[in-house]
Scaffold this motif. Structure first.
Motif, mmCIF file in Angstrom:
data_model
loop_
_atom_site.group_PDB
_atom_site.id
_atom_site.type_symbol
_atom_site.label_atom_id
_atom_site.label_comp_id
_atom_site.label_asym_id
_atom_site.label_seq_id
_atom_site.Cartn_x
_atom_site.Cartn_y
_atom_site.Cartn_z
ATOM 1 N N GLN A 230 47.834 49.101 45.455
ATOM 2 C CA GLN A 230 47.065 48.550 44.267
ATOM 3 C C GLN A 230 48.292 47.971 43.551
ATOM 4 O O GLN A 230 47.829 46.466 43.085
ATOM 5 N N GLY C 99 42.824 50.250 33.316
ATOM 6 C CA GLY C 99 43.411 50.418 34.700
ATOM 7 C C GLY C 99 42.393 50.642 35.921
ATOM 8 O O GLY C 99 42.650 50.465 36.862
ATOM 9 N N LYS C 101 38.620 50.504 37.917
ATOM 10 C CA LYS C 101 37.466 49.647 38.341
ATOM 11 C C LYS C 101 36.369 50.136 38.012
ATOM 12 O O LYS C 101 36.249 51.567 38.153
ATOM 13 N N LEU C 132 42.789 50.550 52.064
ATOM 14 C CA LEU C 132 42.989 49.294 51.156
ATOM 15 C C LEU C 132 41.926 49.199 50.168
ATOM 16 O O LEU C 132 41.962 48.478 49.405
ATOM 17 N N ASN C 133 40.968 50.028 50.168
ATOM 18 C CA ASN C 133 39.711 49.917 49.160
ATOM 19 C C ASN C 133 40.102 50.761 48.081
ATOM 20 O O ASN C 133 40.900 51.839 48.050
ATOM 21 N N ILE C 134 39.609 50.604 47.023
ATOM 22 C CA ILE C 134 39.118 51.551 45.583
ATOM 23 C C ILE C 134 38.696 52.958 46.040
ATOM 24 O O ILE C 134 38.035 52.893 47.032
ATOM 25 N N VAL D 87 40.523 40.124 46.305
ATOM 26 C CA VAL D 87 40.708 40.759 44.999
ATOM 27 C C VAL D 87 39.848 42.056 44.672
ATOM 28 O O VAL D 87 40.166 42.929 44.048
ATOM 29 N N HIS D 88 38.607 41.746 45.040
ATOM 30 C CA HIS D 88 37.696 42.856 44.892
ATOM 31 C C HIS D 88 37.396 43.881 45.682
ATOM 32 O O HIS D 88 37.537 45.058 45.441
ATOM 33 N N ASP D 89 37.758 43.731 47.053
ATOM 34 C CA ASP D 89 37.438 44.875 48.039
ATOM 35 C C ASP D 89 38.592 45.192 48.900
ATOM 36 O O ASP D 89 38.636 46.026 49.973
ATOM 37 N N HIS D 90 39.675 44.376 48.785
ATOM 38 C CA HIS D 90 40.776 44.746 49.774
ATOM 39 C C HIS D 90 42.188 45.087 48.950
ATOM 40 O O HIS D 90 43.302 45.129 49.613
ATOM 41 N N GLU D 91 41.982 45.256 47.712
ATOM 42 C CA GLU D 91 43.329 45.410 46.747
ATOM 43 C C GLU D 91 43.469 46.843 45.962
ATOM 44 O O GLU D 91 44.242 46.792 45.088
ATOM 45 N N VAL D 92 42.489 47.453 46.308
ATOM 46 C CA VAL D 92 42.384 49.089 45.480
ATOM 47 C C VAL D 92 42.678 48.845 44.180
ATOM 48 O O VAL D 92 43.120 49.486 43.400
ATOM 49 N N GLY D 93 41.576 47.670 43.654
ATOM 50 C CA GLY D 93 41.693 47.705 42.330
ATOM 51 C C GLY D 93 42.853 47.046 41.572
ATOM 52 O O GLY D 93 43.185 47.520 40.436
ATOM 53 N N SER D 94 43.599 46.099 42.419
ATOM 54 C CA SER D 94 44.938 45.668 41.660
ATOM 55 C C SER D 94 44.681 44.818 40.380
ATOM 56 O O SER D 94 45.474 44.914 39.409
ATOM 57 N N GLU D 96 42.109 45.151 38.161
ATOM 58 C CA GLU D 96 41.735 46.164 37.060
ATOM 59 C C GLU D 96 43.121 46.860 36.773
ATOM 60 O O GLU D 96 43.138 47.383 35.591
ATOM 61 N N SER D 97 43.949 47.186 37.390
ATOM 62 C CA SER D 97 45.168 47.940 37.124
ATOM 63 C C SER D 97 46.091 47.244 36.237
ATOM 64 O O SER D 97 46.665 47.679 35.765
#
Lengths: 347, 347, 347, 347
Positions: A230, C99, C101, C132-134, D87-94, D96-97
């Motif tokens: 993240q 922080g 989602k 890699l997902n939320i 940014v939406h589904d491959h970054e674990v909520g980066s 939003e972090s």
């Protein structure tokens, strides 16, 4: 130009580059699922004699520290650091950017003391409002410290005891761990016994980049990878970091780099001392802080490079750092140049 | 039990409750779009003689300060505060929870000094790494301070000048502003000229709750409401805050509350001094910090209440606070009780 | 002007104001350490028949929800909500500001379905990249929902089961809980059995303000107060909230308010239906969504107030809300006015 | 094993490794203050014909995107992305972090449409509460997209116009920009004219790692470095990134890599089409999404590797990616193998 500015001025140790080149035709899976990352992880687990440790290689020190804060602490929990700690004054507020306070203490010679910890962990000091105050939770130390000193096993053992008594985590920043492993009595196994988590620094010890986070405390392991991803700490090409740590952890290369750094630093330190140059926070690590007269520095400037810490009308505190690539001849050349200028000055 | 523990121990000033009751059959639009909020805003603008000011009444002090940090600062910008600042040690890291560092300075008698500011705004002090360091951007002060002192107009003017020279914002926490307005030479108009933003505290000055944020610097006004709402600072029933500030800002009620608080505090302070009791950080505000022997405190305990700051074997530093509701008889009763015990002790 | 705009348009229920006035001479300790907060807490624990519950009264709904996200979730964990959820489109990104989602799902009539949950909790839907997902972690529902519907006990039981199977928390926003308790088969005790945490809304149910967070899951209780304080959710005058919830929770006042709201809403709803006016998402709660012709609305406008949801050339979807203060005569007046216009139109 | 799994499976393009090896004895200053970073920056400025652009090479894509959100947006401002956006589904909520919401829209073939933008930028869609809603501020696109398509110059021009009309920023993720530059009519110069900021991806285009952020809009440049450092995006050994981008930007290496990727992809795509295999979102980029029967895939599995997107009882959607290292023989081998199996099947 002979440079003692830093230990991160060069591409990488030849062995690291060699292995990357050797493996350049190999295709590897992404995100640390490759065999090199697994081998590197196992080599580290074996060195610390802890098969349950969780190891994840990240990219950069600042990032590693901020991911530790994000992953290990709840929102109201703070990290305690000495004022000279990297997280406090060299990371543009990285810890705070994750929502956590850095409580700073004075320290002694760059090291946190039990008295420091007592002060900030007693309600009396940290305000008198109990539940209205921040909750100190993680002690941040670095081995070696920013001022070139290191913790002894006895010191770390006492800090560990304090952490146990007060319910704190102990986290160690190992950006310059190779140097510390060589000159202190603290081994990798000791670190793994005394810390809840620590990282083995690659960037300043021969790698292109890479810092291996090692988590010992089971409570801190869960979902660490998610949070690291993240915050941008996971390379898609994680195997690059795996190859490098496989290299550093094999054939004692990491230990040899530490030994070489310190040997060159000692040569430099002893040479300066013979010339009656004052050393600050003298230690055995690869960072030397020395006070040299401005006259001399002016003459050295066109041949040598260093970092300036503080300057006055007469003299300047400079930092000299040795690395895996520092050569005996470079050190001698520096010492000899000063020696010459001093002799001329006397005449 | 006569209490000097705080100025937020009671429901609200009778006039505030009276007006809320009077308007209890009125239906008002939500989210500060009501006429009372507009009237309150206009009364404040008129008092500070600045028709361009942006006013938004928020709920609580901690919240108001954290919204200021979130709205006014970019991620790498830090707030500077004295160690005793409310944002540093009474808000569980609220500023850091928005991602911003609090740079702490020693201060003098709870007040930030120009020397403090020079130190942290010079590269030399705050590390030597230039771009790697945090960027100091907003000076946080409170009027009155946490230790019961206040800034003079001359002091604020100098801080303002420093802020202009270094590109800093000046933000003033006015949780106890009523007291300061009464005893300092700094008027509301002065605050509006010298600060980029400040808040007029309601909670500790007769309101149920409510803090009126006043933004002077145009750069800081844009979309403030959005960010205040995002952090939970906007009441759906914003008219409740509007009614209260309409009340406080009318007929000089706010000023009268400040005057009464200070009058009672002075009575108390002078009484203590006549009994040779040591006052710390003596000032004219509604907070008194006094050192009283433990023997005496033991005898007062069943009739009076206060806050303990620090205690030793012999004596204790206590805090006494007066409020809009403090009565002359209560003060006299406290002084007389001590006086009696002292006389008995002598015998 | 007769207003059906909202249930937070008035100061407070007379009983609440009366009790505040009665206690206005009392001095209370700060930060929820007062007896009224304790009594309110105990009344709530007794109503839910769970003596181990943790209760903390906060100030506002947006704040309460963001504190829940901050306190209950780790950085990589997300909240799941229907698209119409308050946290998604009425809080300016409050959850994200901590922080986390918000994963949004379509829902049905404002309610989350098991199919929604299955979709976002399967790797296949939420990307195909696993780690890699939320990480979906907390289901956010509101009772009643933003579109005026409510969950049945059977529906909540199924959601609870899903949460147990997938390791999710269930959190319920009870901003309009009084209405739901009256018309659904879900009791406070059921909520406490089925949810990990929920809040009992005060602001929209007769209080000046105040939302009582009730935490059932032990894992979520630790240090909640710290985090609530850090985000500005703890009133120094916490006793004000205590007094109000003591009032609402005594003598079934809360239940009576819910009953009255719904009774008035039903009168209104049935009246509209008799006039063949279309009701959207028909339910038994205190929010009515109706489609009324623009001609009629134009005529009602000078006497009545409502909220506009959507408008077309011919007709408009409006929202009508009843509150503790809505009078039978007000409802009748609205219905009669429409009836008259309709009769005239026909002629 | 012949792999079409990804374009980040190998160490680096030989020219990149060669240059790193060549420069391995050079000592460079840290933190992007080296000559290679300057040369790389100048080469990029020259390619986009904008001498005022700000260029900073960061390390990883997820990190680059989150730094963009942190640096470009105020706390209440949101990013708009298609549901398939990285940014939406491959970054674990980066995103939003960093405190910012991702508003998701459906899109068409992985691309955001003007209709999408209109919907979320009108008050009516995004709730009806005006100031209570999130503020859409930055359109996030990627070129090429996650589903292998690309924007035309006409499409980008229309999005730019919308952004101008609504006061939005346009930010382009260029993780796979080399492929897009080769097959679309959008040049680097166009990107610089149409976007407020974009990044030129290195990791998936021959570099070890590295993404060159290019900021065009003056408002977004200030103090970018600070925020990048705070989030761990600045390498102490920044010269490593400088050397790599110096290499990629010289002698049209970057363009040649894009051309080779696409040539191999076209060979693969045409081969599959001749065998009547269905291609999804057909395009000219280096990602191919194809539906192949499970029988065939079972036979290919021991010789070839790919990524599985979706699978049903009969067939599976797989992704095939070509890179700088993909060989014509590898593509032919894959096509021929399928062809053989198909012939056998028929018999």
């Amino acid at each position: 130009m002979i440079s003692f500015i830093n230990d991160y001025s060069e591409v990488a140790h030849p062995k690291v580059l060699e292995n990357l080149a050797l493996l350049s035709n190999e295709k590897n899976p992404g995100y640390s699922n490759d065999k090199h990352s697994k081998i590197a992880t196992n080599l580290i687990k074996s060195k610390i004699d802890d098969n349950n440790a969780y190891v994840q290689i990240l990219v950069i020190g600042t990032q590693t520290n901020l991911i530790a804060a994000a992953a290990f602490l709840r929102p109201h929990e703070a990290l305690i650091t000495v004022e000279t700690g990297h997280v406090h004054d060299h990371e543009v507020g990285s810890i705070e950017s994750t929502g956590h306070k850095c409580i700073t203490v004075k320290g002694e010679s760059g090291k946190i003391t039990i008295d420091d910890l007592k002060r900030v962990c007693s309600d009396k000091y940290w305000g008198n409002a109990g539940i209205l105050n921040i909750k100190p939770k993680m002690v941040y130390i670095s081995q070696t410290t920013e001022v070139g000193t290191f913790y002894t096993k006895e010191e770390l053992t006492q800090i560990r005891k304090f952490c146990d008594d007060y319910g704190l985590y102990l986290y160690c920043d190992g950006a310059r761990l190779a140097s510390a492993l060589d000159c202190s009595d603290v081994t990798l196994k000791d670190l793994a016994k005394l810390c809840d988590a620590f990282y083995i620094g690659g960037t300043k010890n021969g790698a292109l980049m890479g810092e291996a986070m090692v988590i010992i405390n089971d409570k801190l392991k869960e979902d660490f990878f998610y949070i690291a991803k993240q915050r941008g700490g996971i390379l898609s090409k994680g195997f690059l970091l795996g190859i490098q740590f496989e290299t550093l952890m094999s054939n004692n290369l990491y230990e040899k780099i530490g030994e070489h750094q310190n040997k060159m630093a000692n040569l430099l330190r002893e040479g300066l001392k013979k010339l009656n140059i004052e050393i600050i926070n003298e230690s055995k690590t690869n960072q030397i802080f020395a006070i040299i007269s401005n006259n001399i520095l002016d003459k050295l400037r066109n041949k040598f490079a260093w970092e300036t810490i503080n300057t006055s009308d007469d003299s300047t505190e400079i930092r000299l750092v040795t690395s895996w690539s520092t050569k005996k001849e470079e050190v001698n050349s520096f010492i000899n140049s000063i020696s010459e200028y001093l002799e001329n000055e006397v005449c």
